[in-house]
Design an enzyme around this catalytic site. Structure first.
Site, PDB file in Angstrom:
ATOM      1  N   SER A  52     -16.732  12.302 -45.857  1.00 26.08           N
ATOM      2  CA  SER A  52     -15.463  11.823 -45.294  1.00 26.08           C
ATOM      3  C   SER A  52     -15.681  10.957 -44.052  1.00 26.08           C
ATOM      4  CB  SER A  52     -14.602  13.028 -44.910  1.00 26.08           C
ATOM      5  OG  SER A  52     -13.515  12.634 -44.092  1.00 26.08           O
ATOM      6  N   THR A  98      -9.295   6.410 -49.746  1.00 29.82           N
ATOM      7  CA  THR A  98      -8.206   7.395 -49.865  1.00 29.82           C
ATOM      8  C   THR A  98      -6.877   6.748 -49.480  1.00 29.82           C
ATOM      9  OG1 THR A  98      -9.718   9.185 -49.421  1.00 29.82           O
ATOM     10  CG2 THR A  98      -7.393   9.649 -49.047  1.00 29.82           C
ATOM     11  N   TYR A 150     -10.982   5.834 -45.027  1.00 30.01           N
ATOM     12  CA  TYR A 150      -9.553   5.630 -44.794  1.00 30.01           C
ATOM     13  C   TYR A 150      -9.400   4.173 -44.372  1.00 30.01           C
ATOM     14  CZ  TYR A 150      -8.384  10.622 -44.839  1.00 30.01           C
ATOM     15  OH  TYR A 150      -8.174  11.921 -45.208  1.00 30.01           O
ATOM     16  N   HIS A 168      -4.610  15.180 -52.688  1.00 30.74           N
ATOM     17  CA  HIS A 168      -5.179  15.638 -51.433  1.00 30.74           C
ATOM     18  C   HIS A 168      -5.176  17.169 -51.364  1.00 30.74           C
ATOM     19  CE1 HIS A 168      -6.404  13.175 -47.860  1.00 30.74           C
ATOM     20  NE2 HIS A 168      -6.527  14.365 -47.302  1.00 30.74           N
ATOM     21  N   LYS A 227      -8.819   6.838 -54.316  1.00 30.08           N
ATOM     22  CA  LYS A 227      -8.630   8.293 -54.356  1.00 30.08           C
ATOM     23  C   LYS A 227      -7.224   8.635 -53.864  1.00 30.08           C
ATOM     24  CE  LYS A 227     -10.348  12.622 -52.383  1.00 30.08           C
ATOM     25  NZ  LYS A 227      -9.285  13.013 -51.461  1.00 30.08           N
TER      26      LYS A 227
HETATM   27  C1  FNR Z   1      -9.316  17.351 -47.489  1.00 30.79           C
HETATM   28  N1  FNR Z   1      -9.224  16.191 -48.269  1.00 30.79           N
HETATM   29  C2  FNR Z   1      -9.647  14.994 -47.739  1.00 30.79           C
HETATM   30  N2  FNR Z   1      -9.659  13.861 -48.511  1.00 30.79           N
HETATM   31  C3  FNR Z   1     -10.133  12.705 -48.028  1.00 30.79           C
HETATM   32  O1  FNR Z   1     -10.149  11.714 -48.753  1.00 30.79           O
HETATM   33  N3  FNR Z   1     -10.597  12.633 -46.732  1.00 30.79           N
HETATM   34  C4  FNR Z   1     -10.612  13.697 -45.907  1.00 30.79           C
HETATM   35  O2  FNR Z   1     -11.061  13.604 -44.767  1.00 30.79           O
HETATM   36  C5  FNR Z   1     -10.094  14.918 -46.402  1.00 30.79           C
HETATM   37  N4  FNR Z   1     -10.061  16.021 -45.604  1.00 30.79           N
HETATM   38  C6  FNR Z   1      -9.741  17.253 -46.139  1.00 30.79           C
HETATM   39  C7  FNR Z   1      -9.849  18.406 -45.366  1.00 30.79           C
HETATM   40  C8  FNR Z   1      -9.585  19.644 -45.923  1.00 30.79           C
HETATM   41  C9  FNR Z   1      -9.750  20.881 -45.104  1.00 30.79           C
HETATM   42  C10 FNR Z   1      -9.194  19.737 -47.279  1.00 30.79           C
HETATM   43  C11 FNR Z   1      -8.940  21.091 -47.931  1.00 30.79           C
HETATM   44  C12 FNR Z   1      -9.053  18.609 -48.055  1.00 30.79           C
HETATM   45  C13 FNR Z   1      -8.806  16.274 -49.690  1.00 30.79           C
HETATM   46  C14 FNR Z   1     -10.016  16.534 -50.588  1.00 30.79           C
HETATM   47  O3  FNR Z   1     -10.845  15.421 -50.664  1.00 30.79           O
HETATM   48  C15 FNR Z   1      -9.605  16.893 -52.024  1.00 30.79           C
HETATM   49  O4  FNR Z   1      -8.718  15.937 -52.512  1.00 30.79           O
HETATM   50  C16 FNR Z   1      -8.981  18.285 -52.155  1.00 30.79           C
HETATM   51  O5  FNR Z   1      -9.606  19.200 -51.286  1.00 30.79           O
HETATM   52  C17 FNR Z   1      -9.120  18.796 -53.581  1.00 30.79           C
HETATM   53  O6  FNR Z   1      -8.478  20.024 -53.756  1.00 30.79           O
HETATM   54  P1  FNR Z   1      -9.220  21.451 -53.721  1.00 30.79           P
HETATM   55  O7  FNR Z   1     -10.485  21.331 -54.548  1.00 30.79           O
HETATM   56  O8  FNR Z   1      -9.502  21.745 -52.307  1.00 30.79           O
HETATM   57  O9  FNR Z   1      -8.212  22.352 -54.327  1.00 30.79           O
END
Ligand code: FNR
Length: 407
Positions: free
Chosen positions: A117, A171, A140, A290, A266
């Site tokens: 990330s 994203t 981002y 997300h 994404k």
């Molecule tokens: C995320 N996600 C996320 N996505 C992204 O593109 N950049 C980011 O910095 C973050 N940060 C982030 C932090 C936390 C704590 C979570 C739980 C999620 C979303 C992540 O990439 C993904 O889409 C989801 O976590 C998928 O769902 P599950 O597997 O957690 O159920």
């Protein structure tokens, strides 16, 4: 004949992703847990992502002679031992001091890659230097709040390229930050609000506390080299200011021009959006909401998948994330058109419970479960997974001419 194994207690270690979740829950302070494990508002989307998998059952065939042993595939030009990648998660260092670096090391030991990330507590360069294979990077598409210029984004793209990352994931589902009320209630806002009770709640997790104070992986290291609380608050503040609702398709097209490697979008749940991204040059689409952290009331990703796979699956790699907790979930997503899936929270459960070895074990558990499910339904090859292998759970099997068994 197998001999007995003798041990003093009958406690066995974690054997499922959920076991790791329970362990991590005990080791991570409540404030951080609210950030990791919860979703937006009433958490409808978070729950919907999970519930969607339960609406399908497998159409199991017997005596096929098929055993699934090889689960390898390619995503973004990289060969993976299994169709599971680690999703980009920000601030992983809050859950375990090894953070995104530990996650990427775990991924490569388990035969896959991590998508690092932009909001990580280890910089792109730090993760690249500590790993052997080329991982992927998430971006981002930020803009400067005053000028609207993309200088910082351009610098990040250039840094990712120089550090050797393979594919880039842009994203697009964070026009504004999600309304995560459980975090607010526990003071996990910007800035975080500490109370004596919250400090105590963290202090009684001595292992976590010690490593948190010692390594201080809390600031966003792609934005600052500084460690510690002040840097964390400043860098998260900068990130929030740069998330701009006015970003649009021109910004995505601009990133496409800058990044020469494989590019994924994404955070898409609509087939028109997926098609537009592919028309603009995206090599892949991640069907994602997300993890239920943004729009509460968003469609479950598994429900969004078939239409997107039908529309762009021939021209782009379609991935899915959200709610994957079992190998059977992965198999269902692949039946409905995903080439691979990403897991988010599950690897943080592994990290929080047992460090990188825990995250590696989470991926291995999923691998074993995928192989077992495929063998039990009579399919040896990932390429043979198709919608006809699924039935609607709870409904009578439709009376229709059955196609020949797979294989
Ligand atoms: C995320 N996600 C996320 N996505 C992204 O593109 N950049 C980011 O910095 C973050 N940060 C982030 C932090 C936390 C704590 C979570 C739980 C999620 C979303 C992540 O990439 C993904 O889409 C989801 O976590 C998928 O769902 P599950 O597997 O957690 O159920």
């Amino acid at each position: 004949m197998a001999s007995f194994k003798y041990q003093l207690s009958n406690r066995i270690g974690p054997v499922t992703v959920e076991d790791y979740r329970r362990l991590a829950r005990r080791r991570i302070p409540d404030m951080v847990w609210s950030y990791v494990d919860h979703g937006a508002e009433d958490q409808k989307t978070l729950l919907a992502n999970r519930a969607a998998f339960d609406r399908y059952a497998f159409r199991r065939r017997v005596l096929t002679g098929n055993e699934a042993t090889d689960l390898s595939t390619t995503v973004g030009g990289q060969r993976l031992d299994l169709p599971v990648l680690l999703a980009p998660l920000g601030s992983v260092g809050l859950s375990h001091w090894t953070g995104e670096r530990g996650a990427a090391q775990a991924a490569e030991r388990a035969g896959t890659v991590s998508i690092v990330s932009t909001a990580s507590t280890y910089s792109f360069e730090e993760v690249a230097a500590a790993t052997e294979r080329d991982h992927f990077v998430q971006l981002y598409p930020w803009a400067d709040p005053r000028s609207g210029r993309h200088d910082l984004t351009l610098a990040l793209i250039e840094r990712a390229r120089r550090a050797g990352y393979g594919a880039m994931f842009v994203t697009v589902d964070v026009a504004v930050p999600g309304n995560r009320e459980v975090e607010k209630r526990l003071g996990m806002g910007h800035p975080p609000i500490m109370t004596p009770g919250r400090v105590l709640n963290a202090a009684v997790k001595p292992r976590w506390w010690w490593n948190f104070m010692r390594y201080r992986r809390m600031s966003l290291r792609n934005l600052t080299e500084a460690a510690g609380a002040r840097a964390a608050v400043d860098s998260v503040g900068a990130q929030l200011r740069m998330m701009r609702a006015e970003l649009n398709w021109d910004d995505f097209a601009w990133v496409r021009e800058q990044w020469k490697g494989p590019l994924f979008i994404k955070g898409v749940v609509d087939a028109d959006d997926a098609e537009r991204a592919v028309d603009l040059g995206a090599d892949g689409v991640v069907v994602s909401n997300h993890g239920g952290r943004q729009l509460d009331g968003d469609v479950a990703t598994l429900d969004a998948l078939p239409a997107i796979a039908a529309r762009v699956g021939g021209r782009a790699e379609v991935l899915l994330d959200g709610g994957i907790r079992r190998g059977s979930d992965v198999v269902k997503a692949l039946c409905l058109g995903a080439k691979a899936v990403c897991i988010g929270r599950p690897y943080v459960y592994g990290l929080g419970a047992a460090g990188p070895a825990g995250a590696e074990h989470v991926v291995r558990i999923l691998r074993e479960e995928i192989a077992r499910v495929m063998t039990l339904i009579g399919v040896a090859d990932l390429k043979e997974l198709e919608p006809g292998l699924l039935l609607r759970a709870g409904e009578p099997v439709p009376v229709r001419a059955l196609s020949p068994p797979p294989g």
